[in-house]
Write a protein that holds these residues in place. Structure first.
Motif, PDB file in Angstrom:
ATOM      1  N   ASP A  44      -7.566  12.356  28.115  1.00 31.09           N
ATOM      2  CA  ASP A  44      -7.453  13.539  27.263  1.00 31.09           C
ATOM      3  C   ASP A  44      -6.922  13.176  25.880  1.00 31.09           C
ATOM      4  O   ASP A  44      -7.353  13.737  24.866  1.00 31.09           O
ATOM      5  N   ILE A  45      -5.959  12.243  25.830  1.00 32.45           N
ATOM      6  CA  ILE A  45      -5.401  11.812  24.544  1.00 32.45           C
ATOM      7  C   ILE A  45      -6.487  11.153  23.697  1.00 32.45           C
ATOM      8  O   ILE A  45      -6.635  11.442  22.496  1.00 32.45           O
ATOM      9  N   ALA A  46      -7.280  10.271  24.310  1.00 34.03           N
ATOM     10  CA  ALA A  46      -8.359   9.605  23.576  1.00 34.03           C
ATOM     11  C   ALA A  46      -9.382  10.614  23.067  1.00 34.03           C
ATOM     12  O   ALA A  46      -9.834  10.534  21.915  1.00 34.03           O
ATOM     13  N   ASN A  47      -9.747  11.583  23.897  1.00 34.80           N
ATOM     14  CA  ASN A  47     -10.723  12.593  23.484  1.00 34.80           C
ATOM     15  C   ASN A  47     -10.191  13.441  22.336  1.00 34.80           C
ATOM     16  O   ASN A  47     -10.922  13.784  21.405  1.00 34.80           O
ATOM     17  N   HIS A  48      -8.906  13.779  22.396  1.00 40.53           N
ATOM     18  CA  HIS A  48      -8.316  14.597  21.339  1.00 40.53           C
ATOM     19  C   HIS A  48      -8.286  13.839  20.008  1.00 40.53           C
ATOM     20  O   HIS A  48      -8.526  14.416  18.941  1.00 40.53           O
ATOM     21  N   LEU A  49      -7.995  12.538  20.061  1.00 39.48           N
ATOM     22  CA  LEU A  49      -7.984  11.741  18.839  1.00 39.48           C
ATOM     23  C   LEU A  49      -9.359  11.719  18.177  1.00 39.48           C
ATOM     24  O   LEU A  49      -9.476  11.668  16.949  1.00 39.48           O
ATOM     25  N   VAL A  50     -10.420  11.777  18.989  1.00 38.08           N
ATOM     26  CA  VAL A  50     -11.788  11.718  18.467  1.00 38.08           C
ATOM     27  C   VAL A  50     -12.296  13.099  18.047  1.00 38.08           C
ATOM     28  O   VAL A  50     -12.902  13.263  16.987  1.00 38.08           O
ATOM     29  N   THR A  51     -12.022  14.117  18.878  1.00 37.99           N
ATOM     30  CA  THR A  51     -12.602  15.441  18.647  1.00 37.99           C
ATOM     31  C   THR A  51     -11.692  16.386  17.880  1.00 37.99           C
ATOM     32  O   THR A  51     -12.156  17.328  17.245  1.00 37.99           O
ATOM     33  N   GLY A  52     -10.363  16.158  17.994  1.00 38.89           N
ATOM     34  CA  GLY A  52      -9.417  17.065  17.354  1.00 38.89           C
ATOM     35  C   GLY A  52      -9.106  18.292  18.181  1.00 38.89           C
ATOM     36  O   GLY A  52      -8.375  19.181  17.714  1.00 38.89           O
ATOM     37  N   PHE A  53      -9.608  18.347  19.408  1.00 34.77           N
ATOM     38  CA  PHE A  53      -9.373  19.508  20.268  1.00 34.77           C
ATOM     39  C   PHE A  53      -8.725  19.050  21.576  1.00 34.77           C
ATOM     40  O   PHE A  53      -9.325  18.293  22.335  1.00 34.77           O
ATOM     41  N   PRO A  54      -7.482  19.500  21.857  1.00 28.00           N
ATOM     42  CA  PRO A  54      -6.813  19.073  23.089  1.00 28.00           C
ATOM     43  C   PRO A  54      -7.304  19.866  24.299  1.00 28.00           C
ATOM     44  O   PRO A  54      -7.384  21.090  24.242  1.00 28.00           O
ATOM     45  N   PRO A  55      -7.630  19.191  25.394  1.00 28.50           N
ATOM     46  CA  PRO A  55      -7.915  19.906  26.639  1.00 28.50           C
ATOM     47  C   PRO A  55      -6.664  20.659  27.094  1.00 28.50           C
ATOM     48  O   PRO A  55      -5.545  20.350  26.654  1.00 28.50           O
ATOM     49  N   PRO A  56      -6.829  21.661  27.973  1.00 33.49           N
ATOM     50  CA  PRO A  56      -5.683  22.493  28.373  1.00 33.49           C
ATOM     51  C   PRO A  56      -4.491  21.714  28.910  1.00 33.49           C
ATOM     52  O   PRO A  56      -3.345  22.019  28.583  1.00 33.49           O
ATOM     53  N   ARG A  57      -4.742  20.696  29.714  1.00 33.34           N
ATOM     54  CA  ARG A  57      -3.633  19.946  30.308  1.00 33.34           C
ATOM     55  C   ARG A  57      -2.845  19.197  29.232  1.00 33.34           C
ATOM     56  O   ARG A  57      -1.614  19.159  29.257  1.00 33.34           O
ATOM     57  N   LEU A  58      -3.543  18.618  28.254  1.00 34.11           N
ATOM     58  CA  LEU A  58      -2.862  17.921  27.162  1.00 34.11           C
ATOM     59  C   LEU A  58      -2.153  18.916  26.257  1.00 34.11           C
ATOM     60  O   LEU A  58      -1.032  18.663  25.793  1.00 34.11           O
ATOM     61  N   SER A  59      -2.770  20.057  26.016  1.00 36.24           N
ATOM     62  CA  SER A  59      -2.135  21.091  25.196  1.00 36.24           C
ATOM     63  C   SER A  59      -0.821  21.545  25.824  1.00 36.24           C
ATOM     64  O   SER A  59       0.180  21.747  25.121  1.00 36.24           O
ATOM     65  N   ALA A  60      -0.805  21.680  27.154  1.00 35.52           N
ATOM     66  CA  ALA A  60       0.419  22.076  27.853  1.00 35.52           C
ATOM     67  C   ALA A  60       1.495  20.998  27.712  1.00 35.52           C
ATOM     68  O   ALA A  60       2.687  21.311  27.563  1.00 35.52           O
ATOM     69  N   ALA A  61       1.097  19.722  27.745  1.00 38.19           N
ATOM     70  CA  ALA A  61       2.064  18.630  27.582  1.00 38.19           C
ATOM     71  C   ALA A  61       2.653  18.624  26.179  1.00 38.19           C
ATOM     72  O   ALA A  61       3.859  18.418  25.993  1.00 38.19           O
ATOM     73  N   ILE A  62       1.820  18.864  25.176  1.00 35.16           N
ATOM     74  CA  ILE A  62       2.310  18.921  23.796  1.00 35.16           C
ATOM     75  C   ILE A  62       3.282  20.088  23.638  1.00 35.16           C
ATOM     76  O   ILE A  62       4.334  19.954  22.997  1.00 35.16           O
ATOM     77  N   ASP A  63       2.953  21.230  24.234  1.00 32.98           N
ATOM     78  CA  ASP A  63       3.862  22.385  24.177  1.00 32.98           C
ATOM     79  C   ASP A  63       5.191  22.068  24.850  1.00 32.98           C
ATOM     80  O   ASP A  63       6.254  22.487  24.374  1.00 32.98           O
ATOM     81  N   ALA A  64       5.136  21.336  25.968  1.00 37.43           N
ATOM     82  CA  ALA A  64       6.370  20.984  26.681  1.00 37.43           C
ATOM     83  C   ALA A  64       7.289  20.146  25.794  1.00 37.43           C
ATOM     84  O   ALA A  64       8.515  20.281  25.841  1.00 37.43           O
ATOM     85  N   VAL A  65       6.702  19.292  24.971  1.00 35.96           N
ATOM     86  CA  VAL A  65       7.491  18.453  24.068  1.00 35.96           C
ATOM     87  C   VAL A  65       8.029  19.265  22.896  1.00 35.96           C
ATOM     88  O   VAL A  65       9.213  19.196  22.556  1.00 35.96           O
ATOM     89  N   THR A  66       7.173  20.049  22.270  1.00 36.06           N
ATOM     90  CA  THR A  66       7.588  20.750  21.053  1.00 36.06           C
ATOM     91  C   THR A  66       8.539  21.910  21.348  1.00 36.06           C
ATOM     92  O   THR A  66       9.330  22.292  20.488  1.00 36.06           O
TER      93      THR A  66
END
Length: 204
Positions: A51-73
């Motif tokens: 998911d991290i690799a895909n987000h770096l390429v597409t700019g769109f986080p999948p739901p599971r990665l988005s939830a992880a980023i929210d958990a950090v922020t």
């Protein structure tokens, strides 16, 4: 209070996750002793690598990665632990934090830690991890924890703390910073926000 733990270990089980869990336990115990309830969420980057690799390429986080980023922020405090690769943090670890908004960690208490096969890599804490989170304007605790293979089970000696002592000290420092931060205001729903706006109106 919400404590988020980011572990960049690649194996199962891993010494990186083991260190992360012990640091989280230390910080949580200290918060409890100070009268604060603390919940812990663990983000395993190994499970998010694709998911991290895909987000770096597409700019769109999948739901599971988005939830992880929210958990950090949204956390009140962070524990971040990486294995040492080529005398620095792992690429997976850096790629994840490249996805975090540069302003999202401003003032957030962060405990940095790393694991490696030899004590010769311990300076990674100071020349790589601390500058990264200083750049993100996080409040990095004074004690960073490095665990080499020989550190597990070590009680230290009269001149140096062993790994358990460093874990306790770092956990206490993180809990102290977390407890000192102002409480976050709960977000208002639309109705509450409208009521506040109406109350602020002045009719002369």
């Amino acid at each position: 209070m919400k404590l988020t733990v980011v572990s960049a270990g690649l194996s199962t089980p891993s010494s990186t996750r083991l260190l992360a869990d012990r640091l989280a336990e230390s910080a949580r115990d200290e918060l409890t002793a100070r009268g604060h309830e603390a919940s812990t969420e663990v983000v395993e980057l190994r499970e998010l690598a694709g998911d991290i690799a895909n987000h770096l390429v597409t700019g769109f986080p999948p739901p599971r990665l988005s939830a992880a980023i929210d958990a950090v922020t949204e956390a009140d405090g962070l524990i971040v632990v990486t294995p040492v690769f080529t005398a620095s943090y792992s690429g997976l670890f850096k790629s994840f934090f490249d996805l975090i908004d540069p302003d999202a960690l401003t003032g957030k208490p962060v405990l940095t830690a790393a694991t490696g096969g030899t004590a010769r890599h311990s300076l990674v804490l100071e020349h790589a991890l601390r500058p990264l989170f200083a750049y993100l304007r996080a409040a990095v605790v004074p004690t960073a924890v490095y665990a080499a293979s020989e550190d597990w089970g070590s009680g230290g000696d009269e001149y140096t703390d062993g790994l358990p002592g460093r874990i306790r000290r770092a956990g206490t420092e993180l809990a102290t910073l977390m407890a000192a931060r102002p409480a976050r205001a709960e977000p208002e729903d639309d109705v509450t926000a409208l009521e506040r706006q109406l109350a602020d109106l002045r009719f002369d």
